[in-house]
Design an enzyme around this catalytic site. Structure first.
Site, mmCIF file in Angstrom:
data_model
loop_
_atom_site.group_PDB
_atom_site.id
_atom_site.type_symbol
_atom_site.label_atom_id
_atom_site.label_comp_id
_atom_site.label_asym_id
_atom_site.label_seq_id
_atom_site.Cartn_x
_atom_site.Cartn_y
_atom_site.Cartn_z
ATOM 1 C CG ASP A 47 -29.550 93.230 -30.389
ATOM 2 O OD1 ASP A 47 -30.095 93.810 -31.492
ATOM 3 O OD2 ASP A 47 -29.922 91.828 -30.201
ATOM 4 C CG HIS A 50 -29.097 103.140 -34.921
ATOM 5 N ND1 HIS A 50 -30.404 102.841 -35.409
ATOM 6 C CD2 HIS A 50 -28.372 101.985 -35.273
ATOM 7 C CE1 HIS A 50 -30.439 101.751 -35.790
ATOM 8 N NE2 HIS A 50 -29.286 101.046 -35.627
ATOM 9 C CG LEU A 53 -10.477 102.381 -23.426
ATOM 10 C CD1 LEU A 53 -11.456 102.799 -22.111
ATOM 11 C CD2 LEU A 53 -11.154 102.658 -24.531
#
Length: 299
Positions: free
Chosen positions: A53, A70, A167
Site C-alpha cells: 500500500d 508503482h 523461494l
C-alpha cells in the site's frame, strides 16, 4: 585552466572513492549477516504476506506521475524478495491488484495493466533475481479478468518457473478473498457432483451405491480448492502506509497471522523495516502458537 585542474583532481579521487565504497558495502553485508544470524536464534517466519500500500501516495508526495510510484514499488518488491531470501523465508505473497481496483479510473487501470505486462516481461527476459533465489512464481486470482497480453505473460512466467524449488513468490492479481472462497466452494461442489454421478452410474450398473459419506464438507476440503493449497498460512501480514485494513486479502488464511501496519509507504519499505517486523513477530510468537495449539485441540 581551473576547470581542467578541478576535473583532474576529481579523477584522481575516484580510485579512493571506489575502495571506500567497496569497504562500506563489505561492512554493511557483514553487519546484515550478523543481524540475520542473531534473528535466526528465535522463531523465523516461513511465510510473509505483503499488502503493498502507498504507491500512489508516494508518487503524489514527490510530485511524480502515479505510474512512477508503482515502478519504484516494483523495485521495493524485488529488494524485499532478496531480503526474505537472506533471512530464510520460504514463501512470499503480495497483494498486487484487487478485483475492486477495476472500479478505478479506466486510464489508471490501463496504465497499471501495461506496467504489469512490462514488469512480467522484464522478469522473463532478465532472470537475475529469479535465478539467484531459484524462485517459483504463482499468480493467484481471476486471471480471466486481465487483459490478454498480461494474462499470457503471467502464464508464461508461471510455466517457466514451475520447476524451481527455492523461494515461492505468489502474486495476487486480480484477487480478493471473497472471490477466492466462492471459487473454492464452486470447485468443491462440482467435484462432489461428479463423484455422486459416478456413484449413481456405478449403482445403475449393478455395483453397490455409495454410502453418502461425501455429503459432508470439511474445512480441509475447502483448503484443497483455495489458491493457497499446498502453501502454509502466512505467519506475518504486513500492510505498509500505516493502514489497518486487510482489504479482503487472505481472509481464510490469516486466523493466526501477526498483522503489522508499519508507517512507511510501500516504495519506502526497506531491510530495517523487515528486521523490525520479524522482531515483533518473535515477541508475540508464544501467544500466537498457544492459540494455534488450542484451536487444533478443539477440532
Amino acid at each position: 585552466m581551473l576547470d581542467s585542474l578541478i576535473s583532474q583532481m576529481e579523477k584522481e579521487k575516484q580510485p579512493d572513492e571506489i575502495v571506500t565504497t567497496g569497504v562500506l558495502e563489505s561492512l554493511q553485508n557483514f553487519i546484515r549477516k550478523c543481524i540475520v544470524a542473531v534473528l535466526s536464534y528465535g522463531p523465523m517466519p516461513r511465510h510473509i504476506a505483503f499488502i503493498m500500500d502507498g504507491n500512489r501516495r508516494y508518487a503524489k508526495s514527490r510530485s511524480i506521475k502515479e505510474g512512477a510510484g508503482h515502478r519504484v514499488g516494483f523495485s521495493a518488491l524485488m529488494a524485499s524478495l532478496l531480503y526474505c531470501y537472506e533471512m530464510g523465508v520460504k514463501y512470499i505473497t503480495v497483494y498486487a491488484f484487487s478485483i475492486d481496483n477495476f472500479k478505478r479510473d479506466p486510464t489508471e487501470v490501463q496504465t497499471l495493466m501495461e506496467l504489469m505486462e512490462e514488469k512480467i516481461n522484464e522478469l522473463l527476459e532478465n532472470r537475475n533475481v529469479i535465478n539467484k533465489v531459484n524462485c517459483k512464481i504463482n499468480f493467484w486470482g481471476n486471471l480471466g479478468m486481465l487483459s490478454e497480453p498480461v494474462r499470457l505473460a503471467a502464464q508464461k512466467l508461471m510455466a517457466s518457473t514451475a520447476g524451481n524449488a527455492g523461494l515461492v513468490l505468489s502474486v495476487c492479481m486480480p484477487y480478493n478473498s471473497t472471490s477466492e472462497i466462492a471459487n473454492a466452494v464452486n470447485e468443491l461442489c462440482a467435484e462432489r457432483r461428479d463423484m455422486m454421478q459416478r456413484e449413481h452410474a456405478g449403482s445403475s450398473n449393478g455395483r453397490a451405491a455409495g454410502s453418502g459419506a461425501h455429503s459432508d464438507i470439511s474445512v480441509a476440503d475447502l483448503d484443497r480448492h483455495m489458491y493457497t493449497a499446498g502453501c502454509p498460512d502466512p505467519d506475518i501480514v504486513i500492510r505498509t502506509s500505516g493502514e489497518t485494513r486487510l482489504s479482503n486479502f487472505l481472509l481464510w488464511q490469516t486466523t493466526f497471522s501477526h498483522l503489522q501496519n508499519p508507517e512507511p509507504l510501500w516504495p519506502e519499505f526497506s531491510w530495517r523495516h523487515l528486521v523490525w517486523a520479524i522482531l515483533q513477530y518473535q515477541r508475540v510468537y508464544p501467544y500466537i502458537e498457544q492459540n494455534r495449539i488450542q484451536a487444533k485441540k478443539q477440532l
